[in-house]
Design a protein around this motif. Structure first.
Motif, PDB file in Angstrom:
ATOM      1  N   GLN A   3       0.889  -1.239  -0.202  1.00  0.00           N
ATOM      2  CA  GLN A   3       0.035   0.160  -0.083  1.00  0.00           C
ATOM      3  C   GLN A   3       0.927   1.191   0.022  1.00  0.00           C
ATOM      4  O   GLN A   3       2.233   1.234   0.739  1.00  0.00           O
ATOM      5  CB  GLN A   3      -0.718   0.185   1.309  1.00  0.00           C
ATOM      6  CG  GLN A   3      -1.970  -1.071   1.223  1.00  0.00           C
ATOM      7  CD  GLN A   3      -2.947  -0.821   2.437  1.00  0.00           C
ATOM      8  OE1 GLN A   3      -2.540   0.028   3.494  1.00  0.00           O
ATOM      9  NE2 GLN A   3      -3.981  -1.666   2.419  1.00  0.00           N
ATOM     10  N   LYS A   4       0.498   2.528  -0.524  1.00  0.00           N
ATOM     11  CA  LYS A   4       1.076   3.389  -0.586  1.00  0.00           C
ATOM     12  C   LYS A   4       0.247   4.615  -0.246  1.00  0.00           C
ATOM     13  O   LYS A   4      -1.002   4.804  -0.809  1.00  0.00           O
ATOM     14  CB  LYS A   4       1.661   3.763  -1.984  1.00  0.00           C
ATOM     15  CG  LYS A   4       2.441   5.042  -2.216  1.00  0.00           C
ATOM     16  CD  LYS A   4       2.906   5.128  -3.591  1.00  0.00           C
ATOM     17  CE  LYS A   4       3.820   6.441  -3.623  1.00  0.00           C
ATOM     18  NZ  LYS A   4       4.363   6.680  -5.018  1.00  0.00           N
ATOM     19  N   ILE A   5       0.356   5.309   0.802  1.00  0.00           N
ATOM     20  CA  ILE A   5      -0.234   6.381   1.199  1.00  0.00           C
ATOM     21  C   ILE A   5       0.135   7.662   0.841  1.00  0.00           C
ATOM     22  O   ILE A   5       1.411   8.009   1.208  1.00  0.00           O
ATOM     23  CB  ILE A   5      -0.521   6.213   2.794  1.00  0.00           C
ATOM     24  CG1 ILE A   5      -1.242   5.055   3.240  1.00  0.00           C
ATOM     25  CG2 ILE A   5      -1.223   7.564   3.133  1.00  0.00           C
ATOM     26  CD1 ILE A   5      -1.320   4.958   4.752  1.00  0.00           C
ATOM     27  N   THR A   7      -0.020  11.929   0.940  1.00  0.00           N
ATOM     28  CA  THR A   7      -0.777  12.969   1.590  1.00  0.00           C
ATOM     29  C   THR A   7      -0.562  14.207   0.710  1.00  0.00           C
ATOM     30  O   THR A   7       0.463  14.483   0.327  1.00  0.00           O
ATOM     31  CB  THR A   7       0.017  13.282   2.978  1.00  0.00           C
ATOM     32  OG1 THR A   7       0.047  12.160   3.929  1.00  0.00           O
ATOM     33  CG2 THR A   7      -0.489  14.299   3.757  1.00  0.00           C
TER      34      THR A   7
END
Length: 110
Positions: A3-5, A7
């Protein structure tokens, strides 16, 4: 699965996305405000409030990070020291903490 978050920071005034957005706090009529601004829009806010800040009285800081400062700061204001420094050939920033050496030079001259 990885997963890549991501912002995404955006300027509250313009909605512009930028990695340079910073949060700024101010208070008016006992209401605290917080706004996220790019450096350009912070400069606009600072320019708009500067005349009022320079003429206003400091009353201390409220509890923000566990530290509480009470009462008016001792000694000359940062603006007084900056004005004296400019008149006496010192190079000084418009914002931020005034260097201890500069405050000492100011005190020694008065």
């Amino acid at each position: 699965m990885a997963q890549k978050i991501v912002t995404v920071y955006s300027d509250d005034l313009t909605g512009t996305e930028s990695n340079e957005v910073s949060t700024h706090r101010f208070s008016l009529n006992n209401v605290n405000y917080e706004i996220d601004l790019t450096p350009e829009n912070y400069d606009k806010l600072d320019a708009a409030l500067r005349p009022f800040i320079e003429k206003g009285r400091k009353v201390g800081r409220t509890k923000e990070t566990g530290r509480v400062r009470r009462g008016v700061a001792d000694g000359p204001s940062a603006e007084e020291v900056r004005a004296w420094a400019r008149e006496n050939g010192y190079e000084v920033n418009d914002r931020g903490r005034v260097a201890k050496e500069l405050r000492e030079a100011f005190e020694a001259s008065h």
